[in-house]
Design a protein around this motif. Sequence first.
Motif, PDB file in Angstrom:
ATOM      1  N   GLU A  71      53.247  22.696  82.678  1.00  8.76           N
ATOM      2  CA  GLU A  71      51.926  23.315  82.568  1.00  8.76           C
ATOM      3  C   GLU A  71      50.801  22.343  82.879  1.00  8.76           C
ATOM      4  O   GLU A  71      49.738  22.757  83.344  1.00  8.76           O
ATOM      5  N   GLU A  97      42.245  24.620  86.873  1.00 12.24           N
ATOM      6  CA  GLU A  97      43.459  25.429  86.773  1.00 12.24           C
ATOM      7  C   GLU A  97      43.784  26.062  88.112  1.00 12.24           C
ATOM      8  O   GLU A  97      42.907  26.580  88.804  1.00 12.24           O
ATOM      9  N   GLU A 107      47.319  28.127  90.055  1.00 15.66           N
ATOM     10  CA  GLU A 107      48.712  28.579  90.087  1.00 15.66           C
ATOM     11  C   GLU A 107      49.455  28.291  88.772  1.00 15.66           C
ATOM     12  O   GLU A 107      50.529  27.694  88.755  1.00 15.66           O
ATOM     13  N   HIS A 108      48.854  28.691  87.657  1.00 15.01           N
ATOM     14  CA  HIS A 108      49.471  28.582  86.328  1.00 15.01           C
ATOM     15  C   HIS A 108      49.686  27.134  85.882  1.00 15.01           C
ATOM     16  O   HIS A 108      50.519  26.866  85.013  1.00 15.01           O
ATOM     17  N   LYS A 109      48.963  26.216  86.467  1.00 12.70           N
ATOM     18  CA  LYS A 109      49.020  24.818  86.043  1.00 12.70           C
ATOM     19  C   LYS A 109      47.616  24.317  85.723  1.00 12.70           C
ATOM     20  O   LYS A 109      46.628  24.775  86.308  1.00 12.70           O
TER      21      LYS A 109
END
Length: 316
Positions: free
Chosen positions: A112, A147, A149-151
């Motif tokens: 993450e 943030e 792509e979900h990172k």
Amino acid sequence: MRLLGIVFKVIGGWRLIYMMMNKFTLLVGNDINNISPGISWSDLLTNIKEKYKVSSLENGLKPFPMLYEEIFLGAIKKQHINERELKSYISDCVSQIKQNEIHQLIREIPIENIITTNYDFSLEGQTSTRNTGLIRETTYSIFRRHESEHKTYWHIHGDCLNPSSINLGYEHYCGQLQKMRDYVVNGTNYSSETVYKDSLMKRLNQKKGTKLQSWIDLFFTQDIHIFGLSLDLVEIDLWWLLTYRARNKYYKRSSFIKNQLFYYTTKKWYSLSKDKMQLLQAHDVEIIVIDEADKTKYYKKVLAAVRKRYELSSRE
């Protein structure tokens, strides 16, 4: 029943991936950018000195933050420039860095959080549009995050979208360290109600207010894999953080510090930098030496080693 078993297996697999995503993070330095063709830091310094008519200044063995101050002060005397102008020029140069296959491989690792000292957005694969940190920081980077792509990407030395945030000189390093120490040791006085006021150490010790708010939290709660970063001794912010963490773990015997820190280096640089390697080991950092001279192959082996440690397949 068979279908139910498959469903539970899938759910269990995703739960394992989620647990891994929150167990470790990466701290990535500028060397991964050197794989891409383009301007080097040496070239950039030369261009800056020529642009601001201070080309007579020698680089020598001067620590980079002090060399930056010398260049800036020399430029002020000759042209009375604004520092934002200088940092904007640097930002424009840095933003031209092109991403390479290592950036992509890093993005494919199922985690993450990614911490970086880089100012550019090659790691994200696209230019971010805004800082989503809890505090609107114009100069320092305790909460600075982007943030994609979900990172979450933590640009701890600033980013090229905000030239004033780019951490280069001694003055900026010291200001950043002051903010870091307040967050970790003394507590904060931000007006925002969303930011914890108690110090990170107090919150971790009492197991209260442990929601991730700053990249600094990760140094005490997740495994950190450091690569592409020379960790020069002038990086006083990071060396202070390593020192403070190690002192709390061994001197104050803080039982809540259970994560591990890893530093990756080549066999060549390990032999050339034994003093630094000894310092890192004293600061509770495990050294991982990879015998590979080719830069691209080296970083592929680094990422493969990270995946192997957490039993991750080549792609998730």
